[in-house]
Design an enzyme around this catalytic site. Structure first.
Site, PDB file in Angstrom:
ATOM      1  N   ASP A   1       0.824  -1.210   0.000  1.00 15.29           N
ATOM      2  CA  ASP A   1       0.000   0.000   0.000  1.00 15.29           C
ATOM      3  C   ASP A   1       0.859   1.262   0.000  1.00 15.29           C
ATOM      4  O   ASP A   1       0.322   2.374   0.047  1.00 15.29           O
ATOM      5  CB  ASP A   1      -0.924   0.018   1.225  1.00 15.29           C
ATOM      6  CG  ASP A   1      -2.379  -0.224   0.841  1.00 15.29           C
ATOM      7  OD1 ASP A   1      -2.641  -0.464  -0.350  1.00 15.29           O
ATOM      8  OD2 ASP A   1      -3.246  -0.167   1.731  1.00 15.29           O
TER       9      ASP A   1
ATOM     10  N   ASP B   1      -9.883  -7.282  12.180  1.00 14.48           N
ATOM     11  CA  ASP B   1      -9.675  -8.719  12.381  1.00 14.48           C
ATOM     12  C   ASP B   1     -10.744  -9.328  13.282  1.00 14.48           C
ATOM     13  O   ASP B   1     -11.407 -10.306  12.911  1.00 14.48           O
ATOM     14  CB  ASP B   1      -8.267  -8.972  12.934  1.00 14.48           C
ATOM     15  CG  ASP B   1      -7.847  -7.932  13.966  1.00 14.48           C
ATOM     16  OD1 ASP B   1      -8.723  -7.253  14.540  1.00 14.48           O
ATOM     17  OD2 ASP B   1      -6.631  -7.799  14.206  1.00 14.48           O
TER      18      ASP B   1
END
Length: 848
Positions: free
Chosen positions: A316, A460
């Site tokens: 990224d 998560d």
């Protein structure tokens, strides 16, 4: 002229010799007082190694009489003669010094003899306890409970009768003396039960702790919530709310961890052609390439069919350097035009461009072992509904607490409790959740829930919650299969924990596990506890400031006497600590949770509160890794909240001591209770200040202990067998024959093995002291660097014995550790202040 002087000296010498002869006959020490002479005239000397009980009791009696008469200097005869004829001042006119001496006299009269007697009794008990057959008794207890469990009709009756008895005992009123007696009985029972092996003693200890908690809760609710003023009512209910939070967390924690599953590895089929395909994702944003390279090389060395394994670097950061490295290393490279939704968006974009059946995810600093997939994938094949298998997050570098306090590998770190016990407890209830790294997820299940969750900054845990709501199962394997870098500084550690806290508060607000479909009862409890845990900021701040209300303003926030409060709160605290020490001792030492919470409370209180009421606020931030600290320093910016709280508690302590010394004596017990509470707060804040003193860390590549056979290739072509002591990405530590003729800078070769294969690495000598040889790698090629990582970080047994140096918990030892850290914190704070003043003075001298 010397005649009379010599005669006088001889006379004094003879007198001294006579006194020494008489003292030896009576058994007096070399340095003796008038009290010693008086005692030995009437009492025999004690046996060797025994305390002089007669002297202690006579001294205590004299001090007590001195306090009664008002003798200020009991060691002087004239003071006794003066008080024999002149009456002491009235009690209300006594000075503060007389009060202090009276307290000291009471200590000498009662406390000292009791402590000495207890020390002797404790030594005898400690010598006797190891010889008792605890193992056999524990096995009998387990066998007996199993037999009872097999009688189906009896078990419900026992549960109902036990619950009724437990409720009756928990709500029965007792006077203060009876409550202390009840406390003594429970503590003795708990200290005996905690020595039994097995899981049943753990359940008994939790029952005793919950019983003491229930009595305290019942007493607090029914007898302590009436207040005289609105201000006291506000403070009282604030404290009650903070306590209620701790009761909920304790109860849910017991449910979550009392019986961890400790899942074992499921075997894979012998036919590798039936093994599924796996994509390995390594997301990165701003981390340096030196941090990412070992993870990539270790992932390439995972034992799995080559045609069913692909490694992808998800960048990224849009860096050309990373694209070139991925090409040279032979792995996939995926990037995107935007960074929307941070890590979650990065993974979701990769989902669209890859197609394996399963996805293994590693943070870019988490280096996997070669056995990772063979350890985890069998669980999926055994359970078709399993959507995710998580393994521990292990760190081979010290976090700020470990580095700054010097406890690395000796005291369990902050994350050990979660990855060592909590996740295994969650696994029993099918509630273990995804932690963002070191995990494998089934692609079909992940796609079904819309990919990795993007609504919160803890994507998560939220993803795992969505999977569980869809009826999928998850698994947790407690065997360490990857290791990474811990946070480098206290500031970055706080930033990371604040993000976690904000994310959990967001989930609790927008996808509350206590509501909605798809979760079982215990799944809701496990998820709820994980999220509620991060709301400890406000309660901890209340506990750190509440005594000030009484010591500064004499406001009463509990409507009860100090002795009554002690009789209820002490059983609750002591029994909860005994139970937690038995359950968590391998993963969290006693009283360390308060240290962690005191450090983080200020920083997470506001973000969690804002996230709860406005869950859209907050953004994902990346934890810095791979840095170094060239010089130690005190982090004044981070420690400002602690310093404010420390100053306020210090002023409160001073106010309490002044009131204790010079104020009226009617509230001595209440003042003492609040003074001790304040002292405890000062210890915790001192420990927080100690953590804020950042220790020097000049190594970017951390050394990791490793004992493995190696071969040293000398310049003349000869080989020498040796053993590795440690390694890093920059070099090796070797144990060699100290007689070797080596000099700094000498070029050598080192051979390491991976399975039955040998790999050669060029090195040069960087240090040679005694039998320890330090070598640094010389210009490794990309292939050699890959081989080096796979021979060290990637070994299947790389982290198996990592915790062997960890000390088992003992509550009093944990308290001693925290007290020591608290005291050391003030020394570090003073040192940091002096250094700051010196820097300012040096700056002024330079300026003028």
């Amino acid at each position: 002229m010397n005649g009379p002087v010599s005669a006088g000296r001889s006379e004094r010498t003879l007198r001294q010799r006579a006194l020494d002869w008489l003292a030896r006959g009576l058994g007096l020490p070399a340095e003796r007082t008038a009290l010693d002479w008086f005692v030995r005239v009437f009492f025999q000397p004690p046996a060797a190694g025994k305390a002089d009980v007669a002297r202690l009791w006579i001294r205590a009696a004299l001090l007590h009489q001195a306090a009664q008469w008002g003798v200020l200097e009991p060691h002087r005869l004239r003071a006794w003669l003066w008080r024999a004829f002149i009456r002491a001042p009235k009690p209300h006119a006594q000075t503060g010094a007389v009060k202090v001496r009276a307290v000291l006299a009471w200590i000498d009269r009662w406390l000292v003899p009791v402590l000495l007697r207890w020390r002797r009794v404790r030594r005898r008990i400690e010598a006797m306890l190891p010889s008792l057959p605890w193992q056999r008794w524990g096995m009998r207890l387990e066998a007996g409970t199993q037999r009872i469990g097999h009688i189906r009709w009896l078990l419900p009756l026992i549960v109902v009768a036990g619950a009724a008895l437990w409720t009756m005992i928990g709500t029965s009123p007792l006077a203060t003396e009876g409550q202390f007696e009840f406390f003594a009985v429970l503590v003795v029972a708990a200290l005996v039960v905690r020595r039994f092996p097995g899981r049943m003693p753990v359940l008994i200890l939790t029952t005793l702790a919950l019983l003491a908690m229930m009595r305290y809760v019942w007493w607090r609710v029914t007898q302590t919530l009436s207040f005289q003023t609105p201000g006291e009512a506000i403070l009282g209910y604030l404290l009650f709310g903070a306590e209620a939070y701790t009761w909920i967390i304790l109860l849910l924690g017991f449910v979550q961890t009392a019986w961890p599953l400790n899942r074992t590895v499921a075997e894979l089929p012998a036919d590798t052609s039936s093994w599924p395909s796996v994509d390995i994702y390594i997301p990165t944003y701003n981390e340096p390439l030196t941090v990412v390279r070992p993870t990539v090389f270790a992932a390439q060395g995972i034992d799995w069919p080559a045609d069913k394994l692909r490694v992808y670097l998800l960048d990224d950061g849009h860096r050309e350097e990373f694209r070139n490295f991925a090409h040279d290393a032979g792995i996939g490279y995926i990037t995107r035009d935007d960074n929307q939704h941070a890590k979650a968006g990065n993974i979701n974009r990769a989902l669209e461009k890859t197609n394996a059946e399963y996805i293994a995810i590693f943070d870019c600093d988490h280096v996997p072992t070669r056995s990772f997939l063979q350890t985890t994938m069998g669980t999926f094949l055994r359970d078709a509904r399993c959507a995710m298998v998580q393994t521990p997050h292990h760190f081979f570098s010290p976090d700020p607490f470990e580095r700054n306090l010097g406890t690395f590998r000796r005291v369990p770190n902050e994350g050990n409790l979660f990855y060592g016990l909590v996740q295994s407890g969650n696994d029993l209830w099918n509630a273990s959740f995804f932690c963002g790294s070191c995990a494998v997820i089934k692609r079909a299940a992940l796609v079904e829930v819309g990919g990795v969750a993007v609504e919160t900054v803890t994507e998560d845990a939220h993803t795992a919650l969505k999977l569980h709501r869809r009826g999928y199962t998850t698994a947790y394997l407690p065997t360490v299969q990857a290791a990474g870098l811990a946070t480098e500084s206290l500031a970055s550690h706080i930033k990371q924990r604040t993000r976690w806290a904000r994310g959990m508060a967001q989930i609790f607000r927008i996808d509350n596990p206590f509501f909605g479909r798809g979760l079982g009862f215990f799944q809701r409890l496990c998820y709820g506890n994980a999220m509620l845990h991060f709301f400890y900021g406000v309660p901890r701040l209340i506990f750190l400031t509440m005594p000030m209300a009484y010591l500064f303003f004499q406001m009463y926030f509990i409507n009860a006497s100090a002795t009554t409060i002690a009789s209820f709160v002490l059983p609750y605290i002591v029994l909860a600590n005994i139970a937690n020490s038995r359950m968590q001792g391998k993963f969290r030492h006693s009283f360390w949770a308060e240290v962690y919470e005191s450090v983080l409370a200020w920083y997470i209180a506001l973000p969690t509160t804002i996230a709860f009421f406005s869950p859209k606020h907050g953004k994902f931030n990346v934890t810095d890794k791979g840095g170094r600290i060239d010089e130690g320093y005190f982090d004044w910016a981070v420690s400002k909240p602690y310093l404010v709280l420390l100053a306020l508690n210090g002023c409160a302590l001073t106010a309490g001591l002044v009131r204790l010394t010079f104020g009226p004596g009617g509230e001595t017990a209440t003042i003492l209770m609040n003074v001790f509470w304040t002292l405890y707060n000062l210890v915790m804040l001192g420990a927080a200040a100690s953590v804020a003193r950042e220790a020097k860390q000049v190594r970017v590549t951390h050394r990791i202990a490793m004992r493995a056979a190696a071969t040293l290739l000398l310049v003349d072509g000869t080989t020498v067998a040796c053993t590795t002591s440690d390694y890093s990405t920059g070099g090796l530590g070797l144990e060699v024959d100290p007689a070797l003729k080596l000099a700094l800078g000498d070029s050598l070769g080192v051979c390491l093995s991976r399975g039955d294969r040998q790999f050669h690495f060029p090195v040069h000598v960087s240090r040679f002291v005694g039998s320890h040889l330090g070598v640094r790698f010389d210009g490794l090629t990309l292939e050699q660097e890959r081989q080096m990582v796979q021979c060290t970080f990637g070994r299947a047994d790389a982290w198996l014995n990592w915790d062997e140096q960890t000390i088992e918990d003992a509550p009093l030892r944990g308290l001693k550790e925290v007290l020591t850290m608290g005291i050391e914190g003030y020394s570090r704070l003073l040192s940091g202040a002096l250094r700051a003043v010196q820097s300012l003075l040096a700056l002024d001298r330079t300026r003028y």
